[in-house]
Design a protein around this motif. Structure first.
Motif, PDB file in Angstrom:
ATOM      1  N   THR A 179       0.818  -1.212   0.000  1.00  0.00           N
ATOM      2  CA  THR A 179       0.000   0.000   0.000  1.00  0.00           C
ATOM      3  C   THR A 179       0.852   1.263   0.000  1.00  0.00           C
ATOM      4  O   THR A 179       0.571   2.220  -0.740  1.00  0.00           O
ATOM      5  CB  THR A 179      -0.933   0.011   1.225  1.00  0.00           C
ATOM      6  N   GLN A 204       1.066   4.079  -3.046  1.00  0.00           N
ATOM      7  CA  GLN A 204       0.717   5.483  -2.873  1.00  0.00           C
ATOM      8  C   GLN A 204       1.863   6.395  -3.296  1.00  0.00           C
ATOM      9  O   GLN A 204       1.640   7.454  -3.907  1.00  0.00           O
ATOM     10  CB  GLN A 204       0.341   5.743  -1.403  1.00  0.00           C
ATOM     11  N   SER A 233      -6.522   5.128  -5.212  1.00  0.00           N
ATOM     12  CA  SER A 233      -7.123   3.907  -4.663  1.00  0.00           C
ATOM     13  C   SER A 233      -7.871   4.180  -3.369  1.00  0.00           C
ATOM     14  O   SER A 233      -8.690   3.367  -2.933  1.00  0.00           O
ATOM     15  CB  SER A 233      -6.026   2.862  -4.409  1.00  0.00           C
ATOM     16  N   THR A 234      -7.610   5.328  -2.773  1.00  0.00           N
ATOM     17  CA  THR A 234      -8.325   5.721  -1.552  1.00  0.00           C
ATOM     18  C   THR A 234      -9.481   6.681  -1.859  1.00  0.00           C
ATOM     19  O   THR A 234      -9.977   7.365  -0.968  1.00  0.00           O
ATOM     20  CB  THR A 234      -7.356   6.387  -0.558  1.00  0.00           C
ATOM     21  N   ASP A 235      -9.879   6.765  -3.164  1.00  0.00           N
ATOM     22  CA  ASP A 235     -11.001   7.598  -3.613  1.00  0.00           C
ATOM     23  C   ASP A 235     -10.736   9.093  -3.436  1.00  0.00           C
ATOM     24  O   ASP A 235     -11.668   9.885  -3.275  1.00  0.00           O
ATOM     25  CB  ASP A 235     -12.304   7.219  -2.901  1.00  0.00           C
ATOM     26  N   LYS A 236      -9.469   9.490  -3.445  1.00  0.00           N
ATOM     27  CA  LYS A 236      -9.127  10.900  -3.351  1.00  0.00           C
ATOM     28  C   LYS A 236      -9.058  11.491  -4.758  1.00  0.00           C
ATOM     29  O   LYS A 236      -8.361  10.985  -5.621  1.00  0.00           O
ATOM     30  CB  LYS A 236      -7.793  11.080  -2.638  1.00  0.00           C
TER      31      LYS A 236
END
Length: 225
Positions: free
Chosen positions: A14, A18, A50-53
């Motif tokens: 992860t 990022q 991937s964190t919807d940001k």
């Protein structure tokens, strides 16, 4: 030494994923800015991590709405109608779910059973039995909790009552109206205990008329709890 080629596949770690996203996002944003300046192009970048940001880049000579409008005119795709249709379909789906739930509630109350066949009635009976078991379990839990709370309060009241009885039993017999050392009547033990307090307020009373002194009236103490 040159840097080796990176295999193009999902990065499982992860943190590494990022970091790679941030670096490559900066690189593609730089390229988009260069296209805007060097080639007078109108560029719009919309990215979700991937964190919807959300990350968005748009050329300084235009804005997001203008580019999307030009996209619709060029491709013939109506983005807004598509989104509206999608929302309308979702609303209709929710309405259908609500309708079915309302019908099921009425059926569980004994209504609208005429159109149900034997299998449907059997399934409805099983659902009602399951719901009834849950209601009974909840009811038993509430009753048990209330009963335990009431028993606890009764024990506390009994303990307080026992303490009062022990306190009364420790008093000497006939001490309710005994005479004190100074010859006055002592009401501290009886009156104060009866009123639940140990502090007394003492008042001294004496006759106002001088002739009452000569008649043998002495001063008296009056104590109030």
């Amino acid at each position: 030494m040159g840097r080796g080629k990176i295999e193009i596949k999902k990065i499982e770690n992860t943190t590494n994923r990022q970091v790679t996203y941030s670096k490559r996002r900066s690189g593609i944003t730089k390229k988009a800015h260069e296209l805007t300046v060097l080639c007078d192009a109108e560029v719009l970048l919309i990215m979700f991590s991937s964190t919807d940001k959300l990350f968005e880049y748009c050329s300084s000579t235009t804005n997001t709405k203008k580019i999307l409008d030009r996209y619709q005119q060029t491709t013939g795709i109506d983005l807004w109608n598509y989104q509206y249709k999608k929302m309308q379909d979702h609303l209709n789906h929710l309405k259908e779910i609500n309708k079915n739930l309302c019908r099921e509630i009425r059926q569980r109350s004994g209504g609208e059973l005429g159109d149900l066949n034997f299998e449907q009635l059997r399934g409805l009976e099983q659902k009602v039995d399951s719901a009834l078991k849950l209601v009974r379990l909840r009811k038993e839990h509430v009753i048990t909790t209330q009963s335990q709370t009431s028993k606890k309060r009764i024990r506390q009241q009994e303990e307080a009552h026992s303490c009062l009885l022990r306190a009364l039993g420790e008093r000497e017999p006939g001490s309710d109206f005994s005479l004190g050392d100074n010859g006055t009547t002592d009401f501290d033990s009886s009156f104060g205990l009866a009123n639940g307090g140990q502090h007394m307020l003492a008042f001294r009373l004496q006759p106002i008329q001088p002739n009452l002194h000569n008649m043998g009236f002495n001063t008296h103490d009056l104590r109030l709890a």
